[in-house]
Design a protein around this motif. Structure first.
Motif, short mmCIF file in Angstrom:
data_model
loop_
_atom_site.label_atom_id
_atom_site.label_comp_id
_atom_site.label_asym_id
_atom_site.label_seq_id
_atom_site.Cartn_x
_atom_site.Cartn_y
_atom_site.Cartn_z
N ALA C 62 0.83 -1.21 0.00
CA ALA C 62 0.00 0.00 0.00
C ALA C 62 0.86 1.26 0.00
CB ALA C 62 -0.94 -0.01 1.20
N ARG C 63 2.03 1.20 0.64
CA ARG C 63 2.95 2.34 0.62
C ARG C 63 3.78 2.35 -0.67
NH1 ARG C 63 4.73 6.49 -0.49
NH2 ARG C 63 6.54 7.47 0.49
N ALA C 64 4.13 1.17 -1.15
CA ALA C 64 5.03 1.10 -2.31
C ALA C 64 4.37 1.71 -3.55
CB ALA C 64 5.43 -0.35 -2.59
N PHE C 65 3.05 1.58 -3.64
CA PHE C 65 2.33 2.12 -4.79
C PHE C 65 1.30 3.18 -4.38
CE2 PHE C 65 3.81 -2.13 -5.89
CZ PHE C 65 4.63 -1.81 -6.96
N ASP C 66 1.33 3.61 -3.14
CA ASP C 66 0.42 4.65 -2.64
C ASP C 66 -1.02 4.35 -3.05
OD1 ASP C 66 2.66 5.83 -1.60
OD2 ASP C 66 2.74 7.47 -3.03
N LEU C 67 -1.42 3.12 -2.81
CA LEU C 67 -2.68 2.61 -3.38
C LEU C 67 -3.24 1.53 -2.46
CD1 LEU C 67 -4.26 2.79 -6.14
CD2 LEU C 67 -3.01 0.74 -6.81
N SER C 68 -4.55 1.52 -2.33
CA SER C 68 -5.23 0.42 -1.65
C SER C 68 -4.92 -0.89 -2.37
CB SER C 68 -6.74 0.68 -1.70
OG SER C 68 -7.45 -0.50 -1.39
N THR C 69 -4.59 -1.93 -1.61
CA THR C 69 -4.34 -3.22 -2.27
C THR C 69 -5.64 -3.78 -2.86
OG1 THR C 69 -4.64 -4.50 -0.22
CG2 THR C 69 -2.39 -3.79 -0.76
N GLN C 70 -6.78 -3.29 -2.38
CA GLN C 70 -8.06 -3.70 -2.96
C GLN C 70 -8.17 -3.20 -4.41
OE1 GLN C 70 -12.33 -4.05 -1.03
NE2 GLN C 70 -11.73 -1.92 -1.19
N LYS C 71 -7.70 -1.98 -4.63
CA LYS C 71 -7.71 -1.43 -5.99
C LYS C 71 -6.64 -2.12 -6.84
CE LYS C 71 -9.63 3.01 -4.59
NZ LYS C 71 -9.24 4.31 -4.02
N LEU C 72 -5.48 -2.35 -6.23
CA LEU C 72 -4.40 -3.02 -6.96
C LEU C 72 -4.84 -4.43 -7.39
CD1 LEU C 72 -1.47 -2.72 -7.92
CD2 LEU C 72 -0.75 -3.75 -5.76
N ALA C 73 -5.61 -5.09 -6.52
CA ALA C 73 -6.07 -6.45 -6.83
C ALA C 73 -6.84 -6.48 -8.15
CB ALA C 73 -6.96 -6.97 -5.69
N LYS C 74 -7.65 -5.46 -8.36
CA LYS C 74 -8.43 -5.41 -9.62
C LYS C 74 -7.52 -5.16 -10.81
CE LYS C 74 -12.62 -3.97 -7.27
NZ LYS C 74 -13.12 -2.80 -6.55
N LEU C 75 -6.54 -4.27 -10.62
CA LEU C 75 -5.64 -3.90 -11.72
C LEU C 75 -4.65 -5.02 -12.07
CD1 LEU C 75 -4.87 -0.28 -10.50
CD2 LEU C 75 -6.23 -0.89 -12.52
N ALA C 76 -4.51 -5.98 -11.17
CA ALA C 76 -3.49 -7.02 -11.37
C ALA C 76 -4.06 -8.34 -11.88
CB ALA C 76 -2.74 -7.25 -10.05
N LYS C 77 -5.37 -8.34 -12.18
CA LYS C 77 -5.97 -9.56 -12.73
C LYS C 77 -5.48 -9.82 -14.16
CE LYS C 77 -10.32 -9.46 -10.17
NZ LYS C 77 -11.73 -9.05 -10.21
N PRO C 78 -5.52 -11.07 -14.62
CA PRO C 78 -5.18 -11.35 -16.02
C PRO C 78 -6.00 -10.45 -16.96
CG PRO C 78 -5.45 -13.39 -14.82
CD PRO C 78 -5.87 -12.30 -13.88
N GLY C 79 -5.34 -9.85 -17.92
CA GLY C 79 -5.99 -8.96 -18.86
C GLY C 79 -6.02 -7.51 -18.42
N GLU C 80 -5.70 -7.25 -17.14
CA GLU C 80 -5.70 -5.87 -16.63
C GLU C 80 -4.28 -5.29 -16.70
OE1 GLU C 80 -8.46 -4.22 -16.03
OE2 GLU C 80 -9.59 -6.02 -16.55
N PRO C 81 -4.18 -3.95 -16.60
CA PRO C 81 -2.88 -3.32 -16.90
C PRO C 81 -1.73 -3.70 -15.98
CG PRO C 81 -4.49 -1.70 -16.11
CD PRO C 81 -5.24 -2.95 -16.41
N PHE C 82 -2.00 -4.04 -14.73
CA PHE C 82 -0.89 -4.34 -13.82
C PHE C 82 -0.72 -5.85 -13.60
CE2 PHE C 82 -0.73 0.00 -11.39
CZ PHE C 82 -0.25 0.60 -12.54
N TYR C 83 -1.32 -6.64 -14.47
CA TYR C 83 -1.11 -8.10 -14.38
C TYR C 83 0.39 -8.39 -14.44
CZ TYR C 83 -1.04 -13.01 -15.68
OH TYR C 83 -0.77 -14.35 -15.72
#
Lengths: 144, 144, 144, 144
Positions: C62-83
């Motif tokens: 959460a500090r490394a990307f200044d972001l809720s890990t809940q939001k990161l979870a969505k962005l990191a799914k297959p097909g999403e930009p942070f996968y």
């Protein structure tokens, strides 16, 4: 016999932090449970960043060998019987003073690890934690 | 109090590289921020590949313990109080000269790490960086 | 701007633990500072051992990307930009809910990471910590 | 054919940083040499801490496979031929846009890696670096 509870860990860590404040040296203080795993931790303001890992691993080491890391330090010097032990356990074995087992009825149920000052400061803070644990009355023991 | 800015890090790294050129020894030079994280880095042509990691970790170490790695080197020898510290922090603790904290108003806000020559060369280059940081006028401080 | 103090970290961790007790799920709760480094930690009795690492790393993330890990979870799914982001940082990037940045005046000064229950439980406990941090009055800010 | 020099790496990194400033997104920017090893790095003020590792590893990845990480990202999706490649090389393979090889006379002599924004921002900044490298006149080439 029950392992260390969070309530007990917090009593120990608070007593240790009070000792660190009395000494005037900011410290990292970790409590490990009977499995050597982190139970509670605090880093005082301005304490060394590099001591986070050391405090946690002093607590691990004290439980891993059921031994004060102060005693282990002597045994791990070049020429002594445990020389080389610090290579084991993926670098988690700390051979400085400041890690002490926490005993209940002669059995190790956790450990405290302290890092942030010189060896004698770390040791005094760890011992304050040990003393606080020894004074916890039996009725506080969780039925396991 | 602001941490080290990129502009400041670049002033420091440039001064250190100039000193390395004066000595005639290609160097790896790293600047860490107040959290010990890499802020700027350069490797001069023909500098050792194995020193990339060492320079970065000397900067980390100098911040992690708010201490010159030259002083830590003495404390970490066999028989000295910090013997064994190099096992901690997953092998990131460097116990050679060449890592120096960067202070502003008595507070560590970053660090420099240098690797590529012998101990005294690394140390001289790190000190050139420290001196450059000390000469940055206060008005360059970023409002935080 | 001051980073999170130990006093503040303890207020946050206590509020989060109270929420976990209200939910009835034992949790691991970690607070990281502005550099992503562990500041305070507790593991409630009977909380999962495997969640020690996860709670600490959710706070880091959460500090490394200044972001809720809940939001990161969505962005990191297959097909999403942070996968693929979870491969980075030596496996420290956690892509589950339960990690939240702690902001002061719009600036991330630390983070909380919670692990021990299902996603929504972890998230609720983390949010209780965020709310407690938001309610700390300005006069508690340490002069840095 | 000579590998990338520090002078060239600094031209590339400066051009990329200028693009990041134009976009208004603080970035981590890394340059790797022909061996995939870090040659130069900078982190702009307020850029994500978690992107230090990602920028360095995007540069590594672009050199490791002599391929844009944007192209690798497509090939590494579930169902695609390189799915699973991100498990290799101890987690150093990054499968997002923002890593680009740097070519001289059709030969990869280094790479740039950028991390700190969304995929298209990272990519634009990396491409600014590639363009700057392409414009370096031949007389700047170090005799190797």
């Amino acid at each position: 016999m029950a392992g260390i509870t969070l309530e007990e860990a917090q009593l120990v860590i608070t007593a240790a932090a009070r000792q660190a404040q009395a000494i005037g040296q900011p410290m990292n203080i970790a409590i490990a449970d009977e499995g050597g795993h982190l139970k509670a931790f605090l880093r005082m303001d301005d304490a060394w960043l590099g001591s986070i890992n050391i405090a946690i691993n002093k607590a691990f080491t004290a439980r891993a060998f059921d031994l004060s890391t102060q005693k282990l330090a002597k045994l791990a010097k070049p020429g002594e019987p445990f020389y080389g032990i610090q290579q084991s356990n993926y670098g988690r074995v700390m051979i400085f003073p400041g890690g002490e087992p926490l005993l209940r009825n002669g059995r190790v149920v956790g450990a405290i690890g302290v890092s942030g000052g010189d060896n004698s400061q770390d040791q005094r803070v760890a011992e304050a934690g040990v003393e606080a644990f020894a004074q916890i009355p039996p009725q506080n023991v969780r039925a396991a």
